[in-house]
Design a protein around this motif. Sequence first.
Motif, PDB file in Angstrom:
ATOM      1  N   HIS A  54     -12.616  16.370   1.809  1.00 34.88           N
ATOM      2  CA  HIS A  54     -12.733  17.384   0.756  1.00 34.88           C
ATOM      3  C   HIS A  54     -13.661  18.507   1.192  1.00 34.88           C
ATOM      4  CE1 HIS A  54     -10.655  14.932  -2.362  1.00 34.88           C
ATOM      5  NE2 HIS A  54     -10.987  13.985  -1.494  1.00 34.88           N
ATOM      6  N   VAL A  89     -11.753  20.965   3.438  1.00 41.23           N
ATOM      7  CA  VAL A  89     -10.836  21.877   2.747  1.00 41.23           C
ATOM      8  C   VAL A  89     -11.597  22.903   1.916  1.00 41.23           C
ATOM      9  CG1 VAL A  89      -8.963  22.045   1.068  1.00 41.23           C
ATOM     10  CG2 VAL A  89      -9.000  20.142   2.695  1.00 41.23           C
ATOM     11  N   ARG A 144     -11.633  26.965   2.302  1.00 44.93           N
ATOM     12  CA  ARG A 144     -10.966  27.745   1.260  1.00 44.93           C
ATOM     13  C   ARG A 144     -11.935  28.005   0.110  1.00 44.93           C
ATOM     14  NH1 ARG A 144      -6.026  28.264   2.919  1.00 44.93           N
ATOM     15  NH2 ARG A 144      -5.365  29.299   1.000  1.00 44.93           N
ATOM     16  N   VAL A 181      -9.523  19.737  -4.905  1.00 43.14           N
ATOM     17  CA  VAL A 181      -8.668  19.143  -3.868  1.00 43.14           C
ATOM     18  C   VAL A 181      -8.146  17.811  -4.386  1.00 43.14           C
ATOM     19  CG1 VAL A 181      -8.605  18.139  -1.553  1.00 43.14           C
ATOM     20  CG2 VAL A 181      -9.868  20.256  -1.957  1.00 43.14           C
ATOM     21  N   VAL A 195      -8.851  19.004   9.976  1.00 46.35           N
ATOM     22  CA  VAL A 195      -8.481  19.324   8.596  1.00 46.35           C
ATOM     23  C   VAL A 195      -8.981  20.716   8.234  1.00 46.35           C
ATOM     24  CG1 VAL A 195      -8.865  18.694   6.172  1.00 46.35           C
ATOM     25  CG2 VAL A 195      -8.384  16.917   7.869  1.00 46.35           C
ATOM     26  N   HIS A 196     -10.198  21.037   8.622  1.00 44.05           N
ATOM     27  CA  HIS A 196     -10.756  22.356   8.336  1.00 44.05           C
ATOM     28  C   HIS A 196      -9.898  23.450   8.965  1.00 44.05           C
ATOM     29  CE1 HIS A 196     -13.521  25.813   8.819  1.00 44.05           C
ATOM     30  NE2 HIS A 196     -14.052  25.377   7.694  1.00 44.05           N
ATOM     31  N   ALA A 207      -6.672  23.816   7.025  1.00 45.91           N
ATOM     32  CA  ALA A 207      -6.881  24.373   5.685  1.00 45.91           C
ATOM     33  C   ALA A 207      -7.207  25.856   5.712  1.00 45.91           C
ATOM     34  CB  ALA A 207      -7.986  23.600   4.967  1.00 45.91           C
ATOM     35  N   SER A 214      -4.976  21.753  -2.176  1.00 44.14           N
ATOM     36  CA  SER A 214      -6.035  22.486  -2.861  1.00 44.14           C
ATOM     37  C   SER A 214      -5.440  23.386  -3.926  1.00 44.14           C
ATOM     38  CB  SER A 214      -6.854  23.312  -1.867  1.00 44.14           C
ATOM     39  OG  SER A 214      -6.065  24.348  -1.304  1.00 44.14           O
TER      40      SER A 214
END
Length: 210
Positions: free
Chosen positions: A77, A80, A84, A90, A145-146, A149, A165
Motif C-alpha cells: 500500500h 502505491v 500516486r 488502495v 510495485v511503486h 503504480a 487505487s
Amino acid sequence: MTEQEIRDQLVRLGASLFQRGYSVGSAGNISVRLPDGFLMTPTNSSLGSLDAARISKLDAEWRHVGGDKPSKEVFLHRAVLSARPEAGAVVHLHSTHATAIGCLAAPGEDAPIPPLTPYFVMRIGRRLPVVPYYRPGDGAMEPAVHAAALEARALLLANHGPVVSGKTLLDAVYASEELEESARLALLLRGMPARELTPAQVDDLLTTFG
C-alpha cells in the motif's frame, strides 16, 4: 468524511466484497489515506467481519500507532500511495478472475485485459501492468510495485491478485469490481473474435472521463 465515518464505510464495503466472493478467508487488504496518516485492515482479518474500532492506524511515516497490527503487506500500500499522491485508497483482493489473468499473463505485460468495455477504460485506464511474482509479505516487491503504480491506477501481482487505487475508498472499490468483471469477460471471450474498443475510442474515453 470524518475518520469514524471512513472506518464505518471500510467495514461496510469490506463486508460487501467478502459476501460477493471478491475475497475469501483472511485474503485481501485495504488502506485509506487520512490527513494525519493511514487506516489499514489488520493482519489475518477477514474483510467480511472487520471491527471499525480495531482497524489499524498508521501515522504519516507508516508507523503503527493504533488499533490491531496492520496487514503484513503494508509496503504494498505504501508503494502505491507514494507513487500516486492523488489516490486516497488502495484495495488488494484475491478475486478469482483477475487472479486467473495474473496467472496467465507474462510478468512485465502491461495490457493483459483488452479494452472490451468503456467502463474498464474509465475505471482502470489504458494500462494494467503485471508485476513479477514475489512471496506474499515479501517487502522486496515494493520497488517493482511503486514503479508500476507510477504509470497505472491498477496492477496485477503475478500469481497473487489485483491491486487497485482510487481517489476515494468508494472509487477504489468500484474500480476493483470493474476489474474483476472485466477479467471474467476477457476469460469468457478468450480465443473468440471479440470486438475491442479502438484506440480512438479509448482515447475519447480517457479524454472525457480522465
